[in-house]
Structures are given as C-alpha cells and as structure tokens.
Design a protein around this motif. Structure first.
Motif, PDB file in Angstrom:
ATOM      1  N   SER A 351     -53.100 -39.997  46.810  1.00 34.46           N
ATOM      2  CA  SER A 351     -52.787 -38.838  45.975  1.00 34.46           C
ATOM      3  C   SER A 351     -51.474 -39.047  45.223  1.00 34.46           C
ATOM      4  O   SER A 351     -51.370 -38.699  44.038  1.00 34.46           O
ATOM      5  CB  SER A 351     -52.739 -37.562  46.814  1.00 34.46           C
ATOM      6  OG  SER A 351     -51.758 -37.658  47.826  1.00 34.46           O
ATOM      7  N   THR A 354     -52.149 -41.526  42.313  1.00 34.58           N
ATOM      8  CA  THR A 354     -52.864 -40.943  41.174  1.00 34.58           C
ATOM      9  C   THR A 354     -52.022 -39.880  40.459  1.00 34.58           C
ATOM     10  O   THR A 354     -52.143 -39.703  39.247  1.00 34.58           O
ATOM     11  CB  THR A 354     -54.207 -40.351  41.615  1.00 34.58           C
ATOM     12  OG1 THR A 354     -54.002 -39.408  42.685  1.00 34.58           O
ATOM     13  CG2 THR A 354     -55.144 -41.449  42.100  1.00 34.58           C
ATOM     14  N   GLU A 355     -51.161 -39.176  41.199  1.00 31.22           N
ATOM     15  CA  GLU A 355     -50.272 -38.207  40.553  1.00 31.22           C
ATOM     16  C   GLU A 355     -49.321 -38.911  39.577  1.00 31.22           C
ATOM     17  O   GLU A 355     -49.041 -38.397  38.481  1.00 31.22           O
ATOM     18  CB  GLU A 355     -49.477 -37.431  41.604  1.00 31.22           C
ATOM     19  CG  GLU A 355     -50.312 -36.407  42.362  1.00 31.22           C
ATOM     20  CD  GLU A 355     -49.595 -35.856  43.577  1.00 31.22           C
ATOM     21  OE1 GLU A 355     -48.365 -36.028  43.673  1.00 31.22           O
ATOM     22  OE2 GLU A 355     -50.270 -35.268  44.448  1.00 31.22           O
ATOM     23  N   ASP A 358     -51.272 -39.859  36.471  1.00 29.80           N
ATOM     24  CA  ASP A 358     -51.492 -38.684  35.621  1.00 29.80           C
ATOM     25  C   ASP A 358     -50.215 -38.336  34.838  1.00 29.80           C
ATOM     26  O   ASP A 358     -50.267 -38.035  33.637  1.00 29.80           O
ATOM     27  CB  ASP A 358     -51.911 -37.489  36.471  1.00 29.80           C
ATOM     28  CG  ASP A 358     -53.317 -37.636  37.026  1.00 29.80           C
ATOM     29  OD1 ASP A 358     -54.076 -38.481  36.505  1.00 29.80           O
ATOM     30  OD2 ASP A 358     -53.656 -36.912  37.976  1.00 29.80           O
ATOM     31  N   ALA A 359     -49.069 -38.383  35.534  1.00 30.90           N
ATOM     32  CA  ALA A 359     -47.805 -38.028  34.882  1.00 30.90           C
ATOM     33  C   ALA A 359     -47.456 -38.997  33.756  1.00 30.90           C
ATOM     34  O   ALA A 359     -46.850 -38.611  32.748  1.00 30.90           O
ATOM     35  CB  ALA A 359     -46.685 -37.985  35.913  1.00 30.90           C
ATOM     36  N   GLY A 361     -49.701 -40.688  32.043  1.00 28.70           N
ATOM     37  CA  GLY A 361     -50.778 -40.761  31.074  1.00 28.70           C
ATOM     38  C   GLY A 361     -51.572 -42.039  31.127  1.00 28.70           C
ATOM     39  O   GLY A 361     -52.092 -42.505  30.102  1.00 28.70           O
ATOM     40  N   PRO A 363     -54.895 -43.711  32.463  1.00 29.47           N
ATOM     41  CA  PRO A 363     -56.191 -43.436  33.085  1.00 29.47           C
ATOM     42  C   PRO A 363     -56.530 -44.485  34.145  1.00 29.47           C
ATOM     43  O   PRO A 363     -56.171 -45.657  34.018  1.00 29.47           O
ATOM     44  CB  PRO A 363     -57.172 -43.491  31.916  1.00 29.47           C
ATOM     45  CG  PRO A 363     -56.486 -44.312  30.871  1.00 29.47           C
ATOM     46  CD  PRO A 363     -55.022 -44.102  31.046  1.00 29.47           C
TER      47      PRO A 363
END
Length: 430
Positions: A351, A354-355, A358-359, A361, A363
C-alpha cells in the motif's frame, strides 16, 4: 523402525515449508523455510531484526518452529533445550526462495545442506553481494539431479522441476516403508514443463505425495494462464510505447532466465536496464552479461536521456522510496511489475509503494506470470502420480485439493507425527 513424517511449516499458509522424515536414528528435512505468518508479520518494516538475536527473537514470538536438534546453540537462548544435539539430520533444499531456505543459516554446525548446484550458486552470490542468510552460509553440498544419496536407512534423490528460479527441485525420499515425494514449488506453464512432468513420472505410485498448493486459495484464473512469452512480449511492447521516457521496473532478480531475456529485449529497444547496486553485484557474481549498476550511470545521465534506460530501484525495505521523486517522470513513464518487490497486495509494503506511485503520477502495470502450478495442473499432477496419500501444503486452502480415483488426502496438523499412510503416530517419550 517405521518411518514417520512431520510437517513443521507450510500448514495452512503459503510458504515456510519444512518436512521432517525420520527412520531410526536418522532424519531428513526437506526445506527449512522462513516462517510466513498467518496474521501480522511482527518483523515487517520499519522493524529491523537484530542480527545477534535473529533466531532467538523469532523463537520468542513464534516466528520460527521449535524443532528439536537442528539449531545452532549459539543462536538460541542460553539453556534453551533447542540448543541440544539431536538425531543425525541432513537438509535438502528445493530452491533459493526464503520461504524454503531462509532458516538454513541457523542450523547447528555439522548439518549438511544439499541442493541443486544452481541453488547453491544463487545463495553464494547473494552472500557475496551482502544479502546472505542470517547466521551465514550453511554447509552447502551441491547435488546432481537424479543421483541418489544415502543417509542412514534413507535415500534421497533430487529431481529438477520448473519454477521461477534456477535449480528448482522436487525430491524422492526412499524409506523402508515406501517412497515420499515432494514437489517443492512447481509450475507447468514456464519454459520447461517437461521437467515438472518428469517428477510426476518418477513419483508415480509413491506412498505419500507432498505437493505445494499455492493456487488452491487464489481466485480462478480469468482465461489462459500467462506464460513467459506473454511477459517478454508485454515488456517489449511497453518499451516501444514509452519511447523517449523512462520505464521503471520491479522484477525478481533470482529469476535469472527472465533477467537475461529482459536485458536482451531492452538492448534491442536501445535501452539499458539499471539495477540497484546490491542487485547488480548479485547478478555479476552469477556472470550475468550486460549488467549495469545505477551508480555507474547516475541521476544526471538518466535525466539527460531518460528514454535510454529502464531502472529497477532497490525497494526491498522502501527506505529509498522518496528518491523516486528525483526521477525524470515523463508522460509515458510506467512502472512495470513483473513479480518483483514488493511482491503484491498481500504484503504490508504494497500500500505504501502504490501510494507513492499515485502521488508521483506513475501508473503501475502488472505484467508478471504466476510462478506456481494452477489448480487444474495440480489436480492433473496428483492424478498422474496416483499416490496412496496426497498432502497439500504451502497453501491457505488445502481442502480445495480433491484427489480423484483412489488417493487419500491428508490435511496435516503442524508438528503432528504421521506414518507414510497419513495415520497419526503417538510419540514415544520413554
């Protein structure tokens, strides 16, 4: 004296295989893997295991088995009976994954550890790269395939199988009561399925067949299982799609076959794969060609020409993850996950990983291939072997293995003693 079998790991969990076969005053231990917790992993980051207390701490919280007569007395608490000597024991490792060999560095001096030459080479290369086993290397003994080794009244034979690491092996243990066969970790959709079927051929009609069952607890595969050809094809396609931009990678460095193929594909696309320094040292110790360490190139060169590189950061403990913010992320940058670290959503690190993506940008695209036999292949394997008793371990759903046409199924209890027919045997403490 009758042969007995005990399962000290892999019961109701994926990983941590440990199968103890005893006849008379000799014991064979198939795998000595690091225990995989049923619930919370008390040693997950940011916890850092204490090297001088590695085994003692694990024993204290139930993260290592209290298997008598195998541990180095210097690694247990003073006065702990686990430090006492026991019957003559030899260990046979199926492959170089920590859930199968992660505790062999804690073995008492004098215990031989047999494995495929490729497995021994991988483990020694890890040690040379500073990523060795807690406790240090054991007494490794390279074992040729299909070459029986006698140990007291027991005879052990290694059979090469197919998995996602070189040297993966199953074993046949011949006893006075019959043959016990063990798959190790096995798959039938890799580059060499004939190796796995060779084990089925050699194990046919055995008394007890112990098989990994990882896939039994997983959802049904949507369509055909992905192959190594699919993985390589997808890697090449992404390199083409991301032309001019940096591509990030997470793959398992011990999968040397895939490493070599990815280096070749990247080269054909005009890119070099950059590895974290510890991984680069490991791969070079195994004479893998075309290995480039990130430190030999550096951030400025990557920024100057990001489309010339694929970069695999060293994120085993995630301490270096803020460094990702320095990377030149372009519109087509993607992080390819090909069975690397962190391994998946079941891990506590996933987690956070992946966080961060995401932060930033970036993929995430998963292109890996499952390293274990599908549930259908497992059932076909058991049908071909046709043992008297089948024992599914290395799975959180052993009850989903349904043998057809005769074999009894044993769902073992941890540390319970059984005969080769799968019947419980009372311990004699006299």
């Amino acid at each position: 004296m009758a042969t007995t079998v005990e399962f000290w790991g892999g019961v109701g969990v994926i990983g941590s295989s440990k199968i103890l076969i005893t006849e008379g005053d000799h014991r064979v231990l198939l795998d000595f893997g690091l225990d995989i917790p049923r619930g919370t992993d008390l040693f997950r980051p940011p916890v850092v295991p204490r090297p001088h207390r590695y085994l003692a701490d694990r024993l204290r919280v139930g993260a290592a088995p209290r298997l008598p007569g195998v541990y180095d007395p210097a690694m247990v608490e003073p006065g702990d009976p686990l430090g006492e000597d026991g019957p003559a024991t030899a260990v046979f490792v199926s492959h170089a994954h920590i859930d199968h060999c992660g505790l062999v560095g804690t073995l008492r001096p004098g215990i031989e550890v047999h494995a495929a030459p490729e497995t021994v080479a991988v483990m020694r290369a890890l040690a040379a790269a500073g990523d060795g086993l807690p406790g240090g290397d054991p007494d490794w003994r390279p074992l040729a395939a299909e070459t029986p080794v006698a140990f007291g009244p027991l005879t052990v034979e290694r059979i090469t199988v197919d998995h996602d690491v070189p040297g993966a092996s199953g074993y046949l243990v011949t006893t006075s009561d019959g043959v016990l066969a063990f798959t190790g970790d096995i798959r039938f959709h890799g580059r060499a399925p004939e190796r796995a079927w060779r084990l089925a051929e050699r194990a046919a009609g055995c008394e007890m067949f112990v098989t990994e069952g990882t896939a039994l607890g997983l959802p049904v595969f949507p369509g055909p299982v992905r192959t190594e050809d699919d993985v390589v094809r997808d890697f090449a396609a992404v390199l083409e799609e991301a032309r001019g931009d940096l591509v990030l990678l997470a793959m398992y460095p011990r999968d040397l076959e895939r490493v070599a193929e990815f280096i070749e594909v990247a080269g054909a696309a005009g890119r070099r794969i950059l590895w974290g320094d510890p991984v680069a040292a490991f791969l070079r110790a195994l004479d893998v060609e075309g290995v480039v360490a990130y430190s030999e190139v550096g951030l400025e060169e990557v920024k100057a020409d990001p489309g010339a590189f694929v970069y695999q950061p060293d994120l085993r403990d995630l301490r270096g993850i803020p460094n990702l913010a320095d990377l030149p992320v372009g519109e087509r940058t993607v992080w390819l996950h090909a069975n690397g670290e962190p391994l998946g959503p079941f891990e506590s690190r996933w987690s956070l990983f992946t966080e961060w993506l995401d932060a930033l940008g970036i993929p995430l695209r998963r292109i890996g291939s499952f390293g274990h036999a599908t549930a259908d292949d497992l059932h076909t394997l058991v049908h071909r072997v046709a043992p008297r008793t089948v024992v599914p371990i290395h799975t959180d759903a052993p009850e989903r293995l349904h043998p057809v046409g005769g074999p009894a199924r044993l769902l073992p209890v941890l540390a319970q003693r059984y005969d080769l027919g799968g019947h419980p045997v009372e311990r004699n403490f006299s």
